[in-house]
Structure formats: structure tokens, C-alpha cells
Write an enzyme that holds these catalytic residues in place. Structure first.
Site, short mmCIF file in Angstrom:
data_model
loop_
_atom_site.label_atom_id
_atom_site.label_comp_id
_atom_site.label_asym_id
_atom_site.label_seq_id
_atom_site.Cartn_x
_atom_site.Cartn_y
_atom_site.Cartn_z
N HIS A 115 0.62 -1.51 4.04
CA HIS A 115 -0.54 -1.89 3.22
C HIS A 115 -0.50 -3.40 2.93
O HIS A 115 -1.51 -4.10 3.12
CB HIS A 115 -0.52 -1.08 1.92
CG HIS A 115 -1.61 -1.44 0.95
ND1 HIS A 115 -2.71 -0.65 0.77
CD2 HIS A 115 -1.77 -2.51 0.13
CE1 HIS A 115 -3.51 -1.21 -0.14
NE2 HIS A 115 -2.95 -2.34 -0.54
N GLU A 116 0.65 -3.91 2.51
CA GLU A 116 0.74 -5.34 2.17
C GLU A 116 0.61 -6.22 3.41
O GLU A 116 -0.04 -7.26 3.37
CB GLU A 116 2.04 -5.64 1.42
CG GLU A 116 2.19 -4.92 0.09
CD GLU A 116 0.99 -5.05 -0.83
OE1 GLU A 116 0.31 -6.10 -0.82
OE2 GLU A 116 0.73 -4.10 -1.58
N CYS A 122 -5.38 -0.07 -4.46
CA CYS A 122 -5.07 -1.49 -4.29
C CYS A 122 -5.56 -2.26 -5.52
O CYS A 122 -6.65 -1.98 -6.03
CB CYS A 122 -5.79 -2.00 -3.03
SG CYS A 122 -5.51 -3.74 -2.66
#
Length: 169
Positions: free
Chosen positions: A141-142, A99
Site C-alpha cells: 500500500h505505501e 488510507c
């Protein structure tokens, strides 16, 4: 229309829950452009959430089409998502994630293999799409960022599933 600074853990704004966007005005279009510019400028990124640039509104962009893993599968290219919501999940897979907001570490995270996500796109049209594999991982994830979660919150064990990145020379 600008590359924004990406917040880095432990910035407390990364742990905030983002508010839904209730009116799709010009500020939302500008936010989406900033997200795309920021993702592209990073070079290696496949997505960025509004909270990562300090905007606590529910918007993300994802594009796995230029990544090594994304090129191995069919994908939707650039997706600009306002108020995205996962409405279906199937299967699970353990994947190594990194990330931009946690630049020094990667970690093993359990994610759904396939998801169905609904959102409003940059043209203000409602869409429902199915994502698989790496693209599904990137979207999950986002969207976690919009709820104040980092991949660090999803690793099973900080002792065995978190890894320091090799230093680039």
C-alpha cells in the site's frame, strides 16, 4: 521531528511519481523522522509515504506491530525505507484497505500474500526482508503511493468493492 499534514484525495500531488533519493543526507533523516511522527500521531496508522506529506521522494515508514492485525503475526516492527523496491511477490489475497489520504472510504484490494522488499534503512544499510500477511499488504500500500497510486486505483469495481466508512461519533 514534526507531525505533518497528510494530503487528502483529490490533491494532485498524491498522483505524482516520487523521485529516487540519490544522496542520503540529513534531509532524508529528517524526512524519515517526520514520517514516523506523522504515522504515530495518527494513532491508527500503520504506514505513511513521503508523497502523503507532500515530499515527492521515495521514502516510507511502516509499523504494523501496534495494530490488531499486525499483532496476530510476526512482523518487523518499525521499518524506515528509502528507495524501497518489491523484488518478489507470491500468492494473492483480497483485503479491505483504508488510507489516511482517503479518509471516508475503504476498499477491497488484491495484494500479494508474501513479498520480498529491498531498501536502505534509517542507518543507511541496505536490507532485503520478507513480509507476509498484513505487513506485506501495508508495505505494498505505501509503495503504491510512491508510484502515484491510491488504493482507489486498485479496487476491482468502484460499485462493489468501495465502501463508505461509518461516521465516528
Amino acid at each position: 521531528m514534526a507531525v505533518k499534514e497528510v494530503l487528502v484525495y483529490p490533491d494532485p500531488r498524491l498522483k505524482e511519481v516520487c523521485a529516487p533519493i540519490t544522496e542520503f543526507d540529513d534531509s532524508v533523516s529528517l524526512l524519515l523522522e517526520d514520517l514516523v511522527d506523522t504515522m504515530v500521531a495518527a494513532g491508527h496508522s500503520v504506514g505513511v509515504a513521503a508523497s502523503q506529506i507532500g515530499e515527492l521522494r521515495r521514502a516510507v515508514v511502516v509499523d504494523v506491530s501496534h495494530s490488531k492485525l499486525g499483532q496476530k503475526q510476526e512482523n518487523h516492527g518499525l521499518m524506515q525505507m528509502v528507495n524501497p523496491e518489491i523484488i518478489q511477490r507470491e500468492g494473492h489475497q483480497i483485503v479491505r484497505e483504508g488510507c489516511m489520504s482517503v479518509p471516508d472510504y475503504t476498499g477491497n484490494v488484491d495484494r500479494a500474500e508474501t513479498i520480498v522488499v529491498q531498501f536502505t534503512n534509517e542507518n543507511r544499510h541496505r536490507q532485503v526482508i520478507r513480509c507476509e500477511g498484513f505487513e506485506a499488504v501495508a508495505v505494498q500500500h505505501e509503495l503504491d503511493h510512491l508510484d502515484g497510486y491510491l488504493f482507489l486505483d486498485r479496487v476491482s469495481s468502484l460499485k462493489t468493492d468501495l465502501f463508505r466508512r461509518k461516521q465516528r461519533k
